[in-house]
Design an enzyme around this catalytic site. Sequence first.
Site, PDB file in Angstrom:
ATOM      1  N   ARG A  96      39.551  35.386  40.405  1.00  0.00           N
ATOM      2  CA  ARG A  96      38.821  36.623  40.782  1.00  0.00           C
ATOM      3  C   ARG A  96      38.428  36.985  42.182  1.00  0.00           C
ATOM      4  O   ARG A  96      37.961  38.138  42.157  1.00  0.00           O
ATOM      5  CB  ARG A  96      37.354  36.161  39.822  1.00  0.00           C
ATOM      6  N   GLN A  97      38.582  36.245  43.045  1.00  0.00           N
ATOM      7  CA  GLN A  97      38.682  36.493  44.524  1.00  0.00           C
ATOM      8  C   GLN A  97      39.906  36.990  44.926  1.00  0.00           C
ATOM      9  O   GLN A  97      40.413  36.424  45.880  1.00  0.00           O
ATOM     10  CB  GLN A  97      37.874  35.588  45.042  1.00  0.00           C
ATOM     11  N   ASP A 169      37.169  46.224  30.350  1.00  0.00           N
ATOM     12  CA  ASP A 169      37.296  46.817  31.649  1.00  0.00           C
ATOM     13  C   ASP A 169      38.704  47.647  31.776  1.00  0.00           C
ATOM     14  O   ASP A 169      39.632  47.225  31.078  1.00  0.00           O
ATOM     15  CB  ASP A 169      36.792  46.312  32.770  1.00  0.00           C
ATOM     16  N   LYS A 192      32.469  49.998  32.965  1.00  0.00           N
ATOM     17  CA  LYS A 192      31.291  49.251  33.383  1.00  0.00           C
ATOM     18  C   LYS A 192      30.862  49.270  34.825  1.00  0.00           C
ATOM     19  O   LYS A 192      32.028  49.458  35.647  1.00  0.00           O
ATOM     20  CB  LYS A 192      31.469  47.806  32.996  1.00  0.00           C
TER      21      LYS A 192
END
Length: 312
Positions: A96-97, A169, A192
């Site tokens: 996620r990074q 998303d 979102k």
Amino acid sequence: MPKIKVFSGSSNEPLAIKVCEQLNMPLGKIAISRLQSGEIHVSYEESLRNSHVFLVQSLSNPVNEHLVELLVMIDAAKRASAKSINIVMPYYGYARQERKSAPREPISAKMVADILTTVGANRIISVDLHADPIQGFFNITVDHLTALDLIIDYLRQKDIKNPVVVSPDAGRATTAEKLAGLLDCPFAIMIKNRPAHNKSEITHIIGEVEGMTPIIIEDLIDTGSTIVNVVEALKKRGAEDAFICATHGLFSENAVEKLNHPNIQEVVITDTILLDQDRPDKFIVLPMAPLLGAAIKIITEGGSIATLFKVE
């Protein structure tokens, strides 16, 4: 036949055992211990010389422990003259990074790729990366598998009435559209805002959901807060109780308790991450070992990984 050996780190040994059952071979013997100082020590208890070694390790919690453990396993295999070192990492931690969303932030997904390659990995086999471009962070072969076929097969058996696939998303929109097409149903997208990491606020819903059964598709579930927010927002729009589908169930903190929500019918995940056996009946776990075992066979015997995918 090439000489194959499969070893497991401490993150998900049951999955490694099931993969070996698919390959009709025993799990390799390895001793992993911690010194008094906390340092990780690894010792292979059988010869690796000229063997194609497959190391099964998901970067689940505690992610840093599992990462360093894997690095030590790779180094030990390299120094034991393994012919190739293949990392079976069903869940790729730090994914996620994968980009900078603000100044002075790291791109940790790239850093992990660099470390694995530098230490000696020759190939990475992973499942449903958080972002497809992560494959390009590596200068070695990446086999990117997906659990979408498993999820589709399961959902078709459920015969869900008036389904609508929902992307929580914009990042999951492509997957949601693909799933909706295969299930022959409409899809919707949630818009979102993220005020902070692991926090989200639903601002808009694009698509018709009233009177329909939402199938929410994600790559992973961490704290469960986003999913619950999505479910509650859909309920306010008149939707029925939802099905949640994700490949990786991290379930940090009290996520399982959150997801045992009255407006959630089922939470469908896979066993890429070792899960607590004490969980509600609505949590359905799909097996990844057949797919991973088939991938290892193709890699070692020859063939195309694309044959494993029904979904293009």
